[in-house]
Design a protein around this motif. Structure first.
Motif, PDB file in Angstrom:
ATOM      1  N   ARG A   1       0.792  13.167  22.776  1.00 26.34           N
ATOM      2  CA  ARG A   1       2.203  13.378  23.136  1.00 26.34           C
ATOM      3  C   ARG A   1       2.305  14.620  24.028  1.00 26.34           C
ATOM      4  O   ARG A   1       3.004  14.625  25.027  1.00 26.34           O
ATOM      5  CB  ARG A   1       3.034  13.568  21.856  1.00 26.34           C
ATOM      6  N   GLY A   2       1.582  15.654  23.645  1.00 28.29           N
ATOM      7  CA  GLY A   2       1.575  16.901  24.423  1.00 28.29           C
ATOM      8  C   GLY A   2       1.059  16.692  25.843  1.00 28.29           C
ATOM      9  O   GLY A   2       1.492  17.360  26.772  1.00 28.29           O
ATOM     10  N   TYR A   3       0.132  15.740  26.001  1.00 33.19           N
ATOM     11  CA  TYR A   3      -0.393  15.435  27.343  1.00 33.19           C
ATOM     12  C   TYR A   3       0.633  14.634  28.173  1.00 33.19           C
ATOM     13  O   TYR A   3       0.430  14.403  29.356  1.00 33.19           O
ATOM     14  CB  TYR A   3      -1.651  14.554  27.270  1.00 33.19           C
ATOM     15  N   GLY A   4       1.658  14.143  27.476  1.00 29.78           N
ATOM     16  CA  GLY A   4       2.647  13.301  28.170  1.00 29.78           C
ATOM     17  C   GLY A   4       2.152  11.867  28.314  1.00 29.78           C
ATOM     18  O   GLY A   4       2.633  11.129  29.169  1.00 29.78           O
ATOM     19  N   LEU A   5       1.206  11.454  27.454  1.00 26.29           N
ATOM     20  CA  LEU A   5       0.645  10.102  27.592  1.00 26.29           C
ATOM     21  C   LEU A   5       1.100   9.153  26.477  1.00 26.29           C
ATOM     22  O   LEU A   5       0.724   7.985  26.460  1.00 26.29           O
ATOM     23  CB  LEU A   5      -0.899  10.172  27.595  1.00 26.29           C
ATOM     24  N   CYS A   6       1.877   9.671  25.521  1.00 29.38           N
ATOM     25  CA  CYS A   6       2.348   8.812  24.426  1.00 29.38           C
ATOM     26  C   CYS A   6       3.496   7.955  24.952  1.00 29.38           C
ATOM     27  O   CYS A   6       4.386   8.463  25.641  1.00 29.38           O
ATOM     28  CB  CYS A   6       2.817   9.703  23.271  1.00 29.38           C
ATOM     29  N   THR A   7       3.434   6.639  24.684  1.00 30.79           N
ATOM     30  CA  THR A   7       4.465   5.762  25.262  1.00 30.79           C
ATOM     31  C   THR A   7       5.294   5.047  24.188  1.00 30.79           C
ATOM     32  O   THR A   7       6.137   4.224  24.504  1.00 30.79           O
ATOM     33  CB  THR A   7       3.803   4.686  26.158  1.00 30.79           C
ATOM     34  N   ALA A   8       5.013   5.309  22.885  1.00 32.50           N
ATOM     35  CA  ALA A   8       5.781   4.633  21.829  1.00 32.50           C
ATOM     36  C   ALA A   8       5.691   5.448  20.540  1.00 32.50           C
ATOM     37  O   ALA A   8       4.846   6.342  20.434  1.00 32.50           O
ATOM     38  CB  ALA A   8       5.205   3.240  21.580  1.00 32.50           C
ATOM     39  N   ASN A   9       6.534   5.113  19.597  1.00 31.75           N
ATOM     40  CA  ASN A   9       6.427   5.790  18.307  1.00 31.75           C
ATOM     41  C   ASN A   9       5.784   4.826  17.323  1.00 31.75           C
ATOM     42  O   ASN A   9       6.447   3.982  16.731  1.00 31.75           O
ATOM     43  CB  ASN A   9       7.822   6.227  17.830  1.00 31.75           C
TER      44      ASN A   9
ATOM     45  N   ASN B   1       4.157   5.526  14.597  1.00 27.76           N
ATOM     46  CA  ASN B   1       4.150   6.005  13.224  1.00 27.76           C
ATOM     47  C   ASN B   1       2.731   6.109  12.642  1.00 27.76           C
ATOM     48  O   ASN B   1       2.471   5.684  11.517  1.00 27.76           O
ATOM     49  CB  ASN B   1       5.016   5.063  12.365  1.00 27.76           C
ATOM     50  N   ILE B   2       1.834   6.587  13.458  1.00 24.26           N
ATOM     51  CA  ILE B   2       0.462   6.830  13.004  1.00 24.26           C
ATOM     52  C   ILE B   2       0.061   8.222  13.477  1.00 24.26           C
ATOM     53  O   ILE B   2       0.747   8.814  14.321  1.00 24.26           O
ATOM     54  CB  ILE B   2      -0.556   5.786  13.562  1.00 24.26           C
ATOM     55  N   LYS B   3      -1.062   8.717  12.905  1.00 23.30           N
ATOM     56  CA  LYS B   3      -1.458  10.075  13.297  1.00 23.30           C
ATOM     57  C   LYS B   3      -2.477  10.089  14.430  1.00 23.30           C
ATOM     58  O   LYS B   3      -2.585  11.052  15.161  1.00 23.30           O
ATOM     59  CB  LYS B   3      -2.043  10.803  12.075  1.00 23.30           C
ATOM     60  N   ASN B   4      -3.247   9.022  14.495  1.00 19.51           N
ATOM     61  CA  ASN B   4      -4.291   8.975  15.530  1.00 19.51           C
ATOM     62  C   ASN B   4      -4.331   7.576  16.169  1.00 19.51           C
ATOM     63  O   ASN B   4      -4.246   6.579  15.449  1.00 19.51           O
ATOM     64  CB  ASN B   4      -5.663   9.300  14.906  1.00 19.51           C
ATOM     65  N   PRO B   5      -4.461   7.510  17.491  1.00 22.45           N
ATOM     66  CA  PRO B   5      -4.463   6.201  18.171  1.00 22.45           C
ATOM     67  C   PRO B   5      -5.512   5.229  17.632  1.00 22.45           C
ATOM     68  O   PRO B   5      -5.324   4.009  17.703  1.00 22.45           O
ATOM     69  CB  PRO B   5      -4.773   6.569  19.631  1.00 22.45           C
ATOM     70  N   LEU B   6      -6.594   5.768  17.059  1.00 21.19           N
ATOM     71  CA  LEU B   6      -7.634   4.875  16.538  1.00 21.19           C
ATOM     72  C   LEU B   6      -7.152   4.088  15.318  1.00 21.19           C
ATOM     73  O   LEU B   6      -7.755   3.086  14.943  1.00 21.19           O
ATOM     74  CB  LEU B   6      -8.886   5.674  16.178  1.00 21.19           C
ATOM     75  N   SER B   7      -6.074   4.574  14.662  1.00 20.75           N
ATOM     76  CA  SER B   7      -5.572   3.873  13.461  1.00 20.75           C
ATOM     77  C   SER B   7      -4.680   2.700  13.835  1.00 20.75           C
ATOM     78  O   SER B   7      -4.202   1.977  12.970  1.00 20.75           O
ATOM     79  CB  SER B   7      -4.734   4.814  12.580  1.00 20.75           C
ATOM     80  N   TRP B   8      -4.422   2.539  15.122  1.00 22.09           N
ATOM     81  CA  TRP B   8      -3.467   1.519  15.570  1.00 22.09           C
ATOM     82  C   TRP B   8      -3.786   0.118  15.064  1.00 22.09           C
ATOM     83  O   TRP B   8      -2.949  -0.550  14.462  1.00 22.09           O
ATOM     84  CB  TRP B   8      -3.413   1.535  17.099  1.00 22.09           C
ATOM     85  N   LYS B   9      -5.014  -0.326  15.241  1.00 24.41           N
ATOM     86  CA  LYS B   9      -5.347  -1.708  14.900  1.00 24.41           C
ATOM     87  C   LYS B   9      -5.206  -1.919  13.394  1.00 24.41           C
ATOM     88  O   LYS B   9      -4.658  -2.916  12.932  1.00 24.41           O
ATOM     89  CB  LYS B   9      -6.763  -2.047  15.366  1.00 24.41           C
ATOM     90  N   PHE B  10      -5.688  -0.917  12.637  1.00 21.11           N
ATOM     91  CA  PHE B  10      -5.634  -0.992  11.176  1.00 21.11           C
ATOM     92  C   PHE B  10      -4.184  -1.092  10.716  1.00 21.11           C
ATOM     93  O   PHE B  10      -3.811  -1.946   9.917  1.00 21.11           O
ATOM     94  CB  PHE B  10      -6.316   0.263  10.605  1.00 21.11           C
ATOM     95  N   LYS B  11      -3.354  -0.219  11.273  1.00 23.02           N
ATOM     96  CA  LYS B  11      -1.930  -0.174  10.909  1.00 23.02           C
ATOM     97  C   LYS B  11      -1.262  -1.502  11.296  1.00 23.02           C
ATOM     98  O   LYS B  11      -0.479  -2.069  10.550  1.00 23.02           O
ATOM     99  CB  LYS B  11      -1.284   1.001  11.660  1.00 23.02           C
ATOM    100  N   ARG B  12      -1.626  -2.025  12.466  1.00 19.81           N
ATOM    101  CA  ARG B  12      -1.025  -3.256  12.961  1.00 19.81           C
ATOM    102  C   ARG B  12      -1.397  -4.428  12.042  1.00 19.81           C
ATOM    103  O   ARG B  12      -0.557  -5.236  11.671  1.00 19.81           O
ATOM    104  CB  ARG B  12      -1.534  -3.515  14.385  1.00 19.81           C
ATOM    105  N   GLU B  13      -2.676  -4.480  11.661  1.00 20.84           N
ATOM    106  CA  GLU B  13      -3.123  -5.585  10.803  1.00 20.84           C
ATOM    107  C   GLU B  13      -2.446  -5.513   9.435  1.00 20.84           C
ATOM    108  O   GLU B  13      -2.045  -6.510   8.869  1.00 20.84           O
ATOM    109  CB  GLU B  13      -4.642  -5.525  10.655  1.00 20.84           C
ATOM    110  N   LYS B  14      -2.298  -4.246   8.957  1.00 24.84           N
ATOM    111  CA  LYS B  14      -1.655  -4.050   7.648  1.00 24.84           C
ATOM    112  C   LYS B  14      -0.202  -4.525   7.700  1.00 24.84           C
ATOM    113  O   LYS B  14       0.270  -5.236   6.830  1.00 24.84           O
ATOM    114  CB  LYS B  14      -1.691  -2.552   7.307  1.00 24.84           C
ATOM    115  N   THR B  15       0.478  -4.153   8.808  1.00 24.23           N
ATOM    116  CA  THR B  15       1.896  -4.506   8.947  1.00 24.23           C
ATOM    117  C   THR B  15       2.056  -6.012   9.092  1.00 24.23           C
ATOM    118  O   THR B  15       2.884  -6.627   8.449  1.00 24.23           O
ATOM    119  CB  THR B  15       2.495  -3.815  10.205  1.00 24.23           C
ATOM    120  N   SER B  16       1.197  -6.628   9.921  1.00 26.37           N
ATOM    121  CA  SER B  16       1.364  -8.077  10.103  1.00 26.37           C
ATOM    122  C   SER B  16       0.987  -8.816   8.826  1.00 26.37           C
ATOM    123  O   SER B  16       1.578  -9.838   8.498  1.00 26.37           O
ATOM    124  CB  SER B  16       0.574  -8.588  11.292  1.00 26.37           C
ATOM    125  N   GLY B  17       0.048  -8.259   8.006  1.00 19.80           N
ATOM    126  CA  GLY B  17      -0.315  -8.861   6.718  1.00 19.80           C
ATOM    127  C   GLY B  17       0.886  -8.858   5.793  1.00 19.80           C
ATOM    128  O   GLY B  17       1.207  -9.857   5.144  1.00 19.80           O
TER     129      GLY B  17
END
Ligand code: SF4
Length: 315
Positions: free
Chosen positions: A285-293, A295-311
């Motif tokens: 976010r500080g780099y100005g590269l974040c494009t959405a919220n 609700n995760i702490k690290n971009p690497l958690s995205w897939k895990f969080k997404r799979e959990k949510t869709s489950g």
């Protein structure tokens, strides 16, 4: 005069060619524009067009279509296209140089201020010339060469490769003009509209594989837009942490218009060695590269969080 014309048609980036154009003036006839467009299209396909001139006017047209190509590229201001064109023109020149007498090789060496001496079938290239123009491959590393009183010994093929690099550098240096003739603007627009069809993309991620910030960088990459150093670094570190191989990352990065394999490879391998971790979302976010919220702490958690949510949603 005819000799100069033939030389200039083969080496249109030379001072002789410039002088001829200054004297004859450059025509932007439909024929010249169409040959110039063909020349650029060929460079994108990795092919080069050979001279098919027979008379004086044909040679002048040949030189003019090179100049018109550069005007079109200046108008487009797209370094991907310019780099492709420069590589192709340098290869074309090399293919002619290979069959030239010593005299022509020496004329072109002088044109690029090469400091060289010849003895029998060997050339002695001053190390300053060598360093400036040596290709990126291992064979040309100074550590692998013999240095004699400030000169490196090279064979004819190696000397021509040094010249090829010098030509590429010159051709890719295209001045950006503020205004362009109508014919050039129209040609540039027509080429722009073809770009997605004539450039290749090797990106094969599945939808939802990556977080929005990375997707956005990948979209830019697909369109051959340049990214700043920080964006490239973030993308590289993310892909490294996703266990992508150096070759695959290089494959992706080759979509950048200013892609330099040697530099990119060094940077990717350096990042791997250093074991850089993907920065937190707060840092991105500080780099100005974040494009959405997300609700995760690290971009690497995205897939895990997404799979959990869709489950959860499927239940
Ligand atoms: S919240 Fe994190 S993962 Fe999502 S777009 Fe921003 S930086 Fe990327």
């Amino acid at each position: 005069m005819m000799e100069e014309l033939i030389f200039s048609a083969k080496y249109p980036f030379s001072k002789t060619s410039k002088k001829i154009l200054e004297e004859s003036g450059i025509s932007l006839s439909p024929q010249i524009i169409s040959s110039a467009l063909l020349r650029i299209r060929n460079s994108l396909k990795g092919t080069t067009s050979k001279i098919s001139a027979l008379k004086k006017e044909d040679y002048i047209q040949e030189i003019s279509n090179y100049a018109a190509s550069r005007m079109i590229l200046s108008c487009m201001n797209n370094s991907y296209l310019t780099n492709k064109f420069a590589v192709s023109e340098a290869k074309r020149a090399y293919s002619y140089l290979n069959y030239e007498p010593e005299e022509t090789i020496s004329t072109l060496s002088e044109e690029f201020n090469f400091k060289i001496k010849k003895s029998e079938d060997k050339y002695f290239v001053h190390f300053s010339t060598y360093l400036k123009h040596s290709p990126g491959s291992l064979d040309y590393r100074l550590i692998n060469r013999d240095l004699h009183h400030g000169y490196i010994i090279v064979n004819k093929h190696e000397l021509l490769r040094l010249l090829q690099e010098a030509i590429r550098d010159r051709v890719q240096n295209i001045p950006l003009l503020k205004t362009h003739p109508r014919e050039i603007k129209e040609a540039a627009n027509s080429l722009f509209s073809e770009l997605p069809k004539i450039t290749t993309t090797k990106i094969t991620f599945k939808k939802g594989d990556n977080p929005p910030c990375i997707e956005s960088l990948l979209i830019s990459l697909k369109k051959h837009h340049n990214l700043n150093h920080q964006s490239r670094w973030y993308l590289a570190v993310y892909l490294i942490n996703k266990k992508m191989s150096t070759e695959d990352i290089l494959d992706l990065f080759s979509n950048f218009p200013d892609f330099k394999e040697k530099t990119s490879k060094y940077q990717i391998e350096h990042a791997k060695k250093q074991g850089y971790m993907v920065p937190s979302c707060a840092t991105i976010r500080g780099y100005g590269l974040c494009t959405a919220n997300c609700n995760i702490k690290n971009p690497l958690s995205w897939k895990f969080k997404r799979e959990k949510t869709s489950g959860k949603n499927e239940r």
